[in-house]
Design a protein around this motif. Structure first.
Motif, PDB file in Angstrom:
ATOM      1  N   GLN A  25       0.860  -1.181   0.000  1.00  0.00           N
ATOM      2  CA  GLN A  25       0.000   0.000   0.000  1.00  0.00           C
ATOM      3  C   GLN A  25       0.898   1.232   0.000  1.00  0.00           C
ATOM      4  O   GLN A  25       1.791   1.327   0.844  1.00  0.00           O
ATOM      5  N   GLN A  26       0.672   2.125  -0.946  1.00  0.00           N
ATOM      6  CA  GLN A  26       1.491   3.342  -1.009  1.00  0.00           C
ATOM      7  C   GLN A  26       0.631   4.543  -0.666  1.00  0.00           C
ATOM      8  O   GLN A  26      -0.499   4.653  -1.145  1.00  0.00           O
ATOM      9  N   ARG A  27       1.175   5.414   0.158  1.00  0.00           N
ATOM     10  CA  ARG A  27       0.458   6.650   0.492  1.00  0.00           C
ATOM     11  C   ARG A  27       1.301   7.844   0.050  1.00  0.00           C
ATOM     12  O   ARG A  27       2.413   8.046   0.554  1.00  0.00           O
ATOM     13  N   VAL A  52       4.969   9.347   0.668  1.00  0.00           N
ATOM     14  CA  VAL A  52       5.273   9.584   2.086  1.00  0.00           C
ATOM     15  C   VAL A  52       5.598   8.269   2.794  1.00  0.00           C
ATOM     16  O   VAL A  52       6.564   8.196   3.539  1.00  0.00           O
ATOM     17  N   TYR A  53       4.784   7.227   2.553  1.00  0.00           N
ATOM     18  CA  TYR A  53       5.098   5.933   3.176  1.00  0.00           C
ATOM     19  C   TYR A  53       4.488   4.777   2.394  1.00  0.00           C
ATOM     20  O   TYR A  53       3.605   4.968   1.559  1.00  0.00           O
ATOM     21  N   GLU A  54       5.028   3.593   2.695  1.00  0.00           N
ATOM     22  CA  GLU A  54       4.542   2.359   2.080  1.00  0.00           C
ATOM     23  C   GLU A  54       4.340   1.320   3.177  1.00  0.00           C
ATOM     24  O   GLU A  54       5.112   1.269   4.138  1.00  0.00           O
ATOM     25  N   VAL A  55       3.331   0.491   3.006  1.00  0.00           N
ATOM     26  CA  VAL A  55       3.099  -0.633   3.925  1.00  0.00           C
ATOM     27  C   VAL A  55       3.246  -1.922   3.128  1.00  0.00           C
ATOM     28  O   VAL A  55       2.605  -2.087   2.081  1.00  0.00           O
ATOM     29  N   TYR A  56       4.115  -2.810   3.595  1.00  0.00           N
ATOM     30  CA  TYR A  56       4.291  -4.135   3.004  1.00  0.00           C
ATOM     31  C   TYR A  56       3.608  -5.141   3.912  1.00  0.00           C
ATOM     32  O   TYR A  56       4.086  -5.423   5.013  1.00  0.00           O
ATOM     33  N   LEU A  57       2.475  -5.635   3.451  1.00  0.00           N
ATOM     34  CA  LEU A  57       1.698  -6.575   4.261  1.00  0.00           C
ATOM     35  C   LEU A  57       2.258  -7.983   4.087  1.00  0.00           C
ATOM     36  O   LEU A  57       2.324  -8.502   2.962  1.00  0.00           O
ATOM     37  N   ALA A  58       2.671  -8.598   5.209  1.00  0.00           N
ATOM     38  CA  ALA A  58       3.144  -9.988   5.160  1.00  0.00           C
ATOM     39  C   ALA A  58       1.949 -10.935   5.212  1.00  0.00           C
ATOM     40  O   ALA A  58       1.864 -11.895   4.449  1.00  0.00           O
ATOM     41  N   GLY A  69      -2.107 -10.297  12.270  1.00  0.00           N
ATOM     42  CA  GLY A  69      -1.654  -9.699  11.023  1.00  0.00           C
ATOM     43  C   GLY A  69      -0.281  -9.101  11.263  1.00  0.00           C
ATOM     44  O   GLY A  69       0.041  -8.748  12.407  1.00  0.00           O
ATOM     45  N   TYR A  70       0.544  -8.995  10.210  1.00  0.00           N
ATOM     46  CA  TYR A  70       1.810  -8.289  10.386  1.00  0.00           C
ATOM     47  C   TYR A  70       2.288  -7.681   9.086  1.00  0.00           C
ATOM     48  O   TYR A  70       1.974  -8.162   7.998  1.00  0.00           O
ATOM     49  N   SER A  71       3.014  -6.581   9.237  1.00  0.00           N
ATOM     50  CA  SER A  71       3.438  -5.794   8.072  1.00  0.00           C
ATOM     51  C   SER A  71       4.640  -4.962   8.457  1.00  0.00           C
ATOM     52  O   SER A  71       4.899  -4.736   9.641  1.00  0.00           O
ATOM     53  N   THR A  72       5.366  -4.497   7.441  1.00  0.00           N
ATOM     54  CA  THR A  72       6.357  -3.453   7.715  1.00  0.00           C
ATOM     55  C   THR A  72       5.851  -2.149   7.103  1.00  0.00           C
ATOM     56  O   THR A  72       5.138  -2.157   6.100  1.00  0.00           O
ATOM     57  N   THR A  73       6.225  -1.061   7.746  1.00  0.00           N
ATOM     58  CA  THR A  73       5.922   0.288   7.229  1.00  0.00           C
ATOM     59  C   THR A  73       7.248   0.993   7.010  1.00  0.00           C
ATOM     60  O   THR A  73       8.140   0.929   7.864  1.00  0.00           O
TER      61      THR A  73
END
Ligand code: PAN
Ligand code: ZN
Length: 193
Positions: A25-27, A52-58, A69-73
């Motif tokens: 997800q890109q913001r 500004v930021y990205e979320v990588y959903l594992a 749930g887990y992800s990196t930002t």
């Protein structure tokens, strides 16, 4: 009863990204419109509309109770006026769900706000494991010169409530003053509430 098959996802320590993510997800700044205190600086920067930021959903745990749930930002370095780049920020839709943030890279703050308006800011750099207790709204802020990267682990049914932070903002914001991050009262928060 069907059981979820155990698995491993690799979080790449150099890039902060998840290998084979379930979702990215890109913001961009346009997705955060109206959230920064300095609206003139925001309008000027919107012309280039930076990421500004990205979320990588594992894994999203299929949004099921009992799963995680887990992800990196990855929040990129930057400012709107003197206010550092941040995530939108949210309460959990199931407000009593807690969350753990673990910083992998960079430096920043985990800014939290209780439902009665108390603000708490935790300074984070690589190795910091910071806890978001039930009911606290949370936003992360990159106060460094490099990407600020953290792992988030949360109950898969927590959900997101972006509405009240989008409407009222956080009571405090992080701005650069004389080269340092400083937590100050949000000049817009009171007028919006
Ligand atoms: C995190 C956040 C992520 C992006 O995974 O969702 O850092 O922030 P926003 O959701 O506020 O845009 C989390 O807190 N999950 O619950
Ligand atoms: Zn959350």
């Amino acid at each position: 009863m069907t059981y979820t098959t155990p698995f491993t996802k690799w979080l790449e320590l150099d890039s902060g990204k998840v290998k084979d993510p379930a979702l990215i997800q890109q913001r961009h700044l346009s997705d955060l419109k109206g959230l920064f205190a300095d609206s003139e600086a925001e309008a000027a920067l919107l012309e280039t509309n930076p990421l500004v930021y990205e979320v990588y959903l594992a894994y999203d745990g299929e949004a099921q109770e009992g799963q995680l749930g887990y992800s990196t930002t990855l929040i990129y370095p930057g400012k709107v006026g003197n206010e550092y780049f941040f995530t939108k920020g949210h309460y959990h839709a199931k407000a009593d769900r807690a969350e753990l943030y673990y910083c992998l890279k960079g430096e920043g703050y985990l800014l939290m706000q209780s439902p009665d308006g108390e603000v708490n800011a935790q300074s984070m750099s690589a190795g910091a494991g910071s806890y978001v207790p039930p009911y606290w709204g949370h936003r992360t802020v990159n106060t460094g010169q490099e990407p600020f990267v953290f792992l988030a682990v949360y109950p898969a049914d927590a959900g997101y409530d972006y509405g009240s932070i989008a409407d009222k903002g956080f009571a405090s914001i992080l701005v650069e003053k004389e080269g340092k991050a400083e937590l100050v009262t949000n000049p817009n928060a009171a007028s919006r509430s």
